[in-house]
Design an enzyme around this catalytic site. Structure first.
Site, mmCIF file in Angstrom:
data_model
loop_
_atom_site.group_PDB
_atom_site.id
_atom_site.type_symbol
_atom_site.label_atom_id
_atom_site.label_comp_id
_atom_site.label_asym_id
_atom_site.label_seq_id
_atom_site.Cartn_x
_atom_site.Cartn_y
_atom_site.Cartn_z
ATOM 1 N N PHE A 149 0.857 -1.188 0.000
ATOM 2 C CA PHE A 149 0.000 0.000 0.000
ATOM 3 C C PHE A 149 0.891 1.236 0.000
ATOM 4 O O PHE A 149 1.646 1.466 0.934
ATOM 5 C CB PHE A 149 -0.952 0.059 1.207
ATOM 6 C CG PHE A 149 -1.821 1.296 1.133
ATOM 7 C CD1 PHE A 149 -2.986 1.295 0.379
ATOM 8 C CD2 PHE A 149 -1.438 2.481 1.747
ATOM 9 C CE1 PHE A 149 -3.759 2.442 0.260
ATOM 10 C CE2 PHE A 149 -2.213 3.632 1.627
ATOM 11 C CZ PHE A 149 -3.369 3.615 0.889
ATOM 12 N N ASP A 236 9.387 3.144 1.969
ATOM 13 C CA ASP A 236 8.175 3.894 2.268
ATOM 14 C C ASP A 236 7.897 3.737 3.759
ATOM 15 O O ASP A 236 7.339 2.738 4.197
ATOM 16 C CB ASP A 236 6.993 3.379 1.434
ATOM 17 C CG ASP A 236 5.702 4.147 1.733
ATOM 18 O OD1 ASP A 236 5.683 4.910 2.723
ATOM 19 O OD2 ASP A 236 4.724 3.974 0.980
ATOM 20 N N LYS A 265 2.477 11.266 7.152
ATOM 21 C CA LYS A 265 1.701 11.031 8.372
ATOM 22 C C LYS A 265 2.295 11.725 9.619
ATOM 23 O O LYS A 265 2.125 12.921 9.766
ATOM 24 C CB LYS A 265 1.498 9.537 8.575
ATOM 25 C CG LYS A 265 0.613 8.954 7.457
ATOM 26 C CD LYS A 265 0.020 7.583 7.724
ATOM 27 C CE LYS A 265 -1.011 7.245 6.653
ATOM 28 N NZ LYS A 265 -0.701 6.103 5.825
#
Ligand SMILES: *Cc1c(COP(=O)(O)O)cnc(C)c1O
Length: 416
Positions: A149, A236, A265
């Site tokens: 993802f 990531d 985030k």
């Protein structure tokens, strides 16, 4: 949906109906309407208090509305919010110095969302492949992992294998090779089969897929292979980074320094959209004026907020707290699992954890369990059917973890 819904107050129902009527239905939220957050807690519109065990997908590692981070945002918002990159501003340079020293890279490219940072990393990797490695134009390929993802843009979903995320959004971007996650042999086989590989994009732990932790040594071996075959190792860490797994970065568990690091985030503590791509000069210097950018990327508010958010992580020892309390949480969950067969498996690192529920992936049981958690004052959400991610803000205390274990066990016992 057949899923159970607890009785909603008329107040909550009004907000839910508005979202249903006026908002696109691209999410399926738990029926809880929140209006306030502080530290590890959130409150709904009826004043009910919950432990937040999602932390906005690990954006709120520093806890909700951290006063130092919000303070930095308010101060900067009252002074200068946006200049665009057409001009210099007095916040960006100091932030770039701070963040590159903090993570140990020569340079940073500031963006806003995680998906934008992933896109940036892919473009950077391709450009490096053509201009430095010497791959013929348009032939560069990037290796990615199954069940990844990395966000929602057209290019990113091009290499997803989540049919729900892809269906009817094609045609897709070419140039990606998918291999199984946590499979070093598969990686080496692709790397040695062609000299057109630009890089390898990987999540150090696959969060959305259900918190899959790879075997010890996987990341270090993958990095070594990338070095050997002159391909860039792209981590990531949008979800795993910023202390979540018990180290500042999840790759630090294996002493790996990526060639390209992607952050998002929690780099803002969840108060503002901030993302970043970090790399050394040999890679980052391929980007020249006009070749990439973003109106909001590196704006003064983002810069001030990110410095404050990263200082909180350091000053409050959040990595150490996540490492220690992660063990406490998993130990407690495993004890519950030994008494209650509903928990099939407990896994995770630091405070990024999941329980796998003993049911089919398409069963509603995990959803119903989350509804029960919510009734008892803890918010979590299923990911990929039968997995429930448990990822509280990293400012949580040991006493609070024990209280949450009590809630989790009590809720699970209602399903026996
Ligand atoms: C959330 C996430 C993204 C995308 O971030 P957005 O801010 O939602 O675009 C990318 N990669 C990983 C690993 C993520 O968890």
């Amino acid at each position: 949906m057949e899923q159970s819904h607890q009785a909603l107050s008329s107040k909550a129902e009004v907000f839910i109906e508005k979202e249903n009527k006026y908002g696109a239905h691209n999410y399926h939220p738990l029926p809880v309407v929140l209006e306030k957050g502080e530290g590890v807690y959130v409150w709904d519109v009826d004043g009910k208090k919950y432990y937040d065990f999602l932390s906005a997908y690990s954006a709120v590692n520093q806890g909700h509305c951290h006063p130092k981070i919000v303070g930095a945002m308010v101060k900067q918002a009252q002074t200068l919010t946006l200049t665009s990159r057409a001009f210099y501003n007095d916040q960006l340079g100091p932030y770039e110095e701070f963040v590159t020293e903090y993570f140990g890279f020569d340079k940073v490219l500031p963006m806003n969302t995680g998906a934008e940072a992933v896109e940036t990393a892919l473009k950077l990797c391709r450009k490096w492949a053509y201009e430095v490695k010497g791959i013929p134009e348009n032939q560069a390929q990037i290796i990615v992992c199954e069940n990844n993802f990395h966000g929602r843009t057209t290019t990113i979903i091009s290499f997803s294998n989540d049919e729900n995320a892809r269906k009817s959004f094609g045609p897709f971007t070419a140039g990606f090779i998918k291999i199984p996650y946590d499979d070093i042999e598969a990686l080496e086989n692709v790397l040695k089969s062609t000299n057109t590989i630009a890089g390898f994009l990987v999540e150090p732990i696959q969060g959305e897929a259900g918190v899959y932790v790879p075997a010890d040594g996987y990341l270090a071996k993958a990095k070594a292979l990338c070095e050997h075959y002159n391909a860039l190792f792209i981590a990531d860490e949008v979800q795993t980074g910023i202390a979540r797994t018990g180290k500042l970065l999840a790759v630090h568990h294996e002493n790996v320094q990526p060639d390209i690091l992607i952050l998002g985030k929690a780099i803002s503590g969840g108060v503002y959209p901030v993302s970043a791509v970090l790399a050394n000069n040999a890679v980052m210097n391929v980007i020249k004026p006009g070749q990439h950018g973003s109106t909001f990327g590196g704006n003064p508010v983002a810069a001030a907020v990110a410095i404050a958010a990263l200082e909180v992580v350091r000053d409050e020892n959040l990595s150490q707290n996540a490492a220690y309390l992660g063990v406490v949480l998993r130990t407690g969950l495993n004890e519950i699992a030994s008494r209650n067969p509903l928990i099939k498996l407990v896994r995770g690192k630091g405070l990024l954890n999941a329980i796998v529920i003993n049911c089919d992936e398409d069963s509603d049981l995990a959803w119903d369990i989350c509804m029960k958690f919510s009734e008892y004052g803890l918010l979590a959400k299923p990911t990929h059917g039968n997995k429930i991610r448990l990822a509280p803000p990293l400012v949580i205390t040991e006493t609070q973890i024990h209280e949450c274990l009590g809630i989790i066990e009590r809720a699970l016992n209602d399903f026996r």
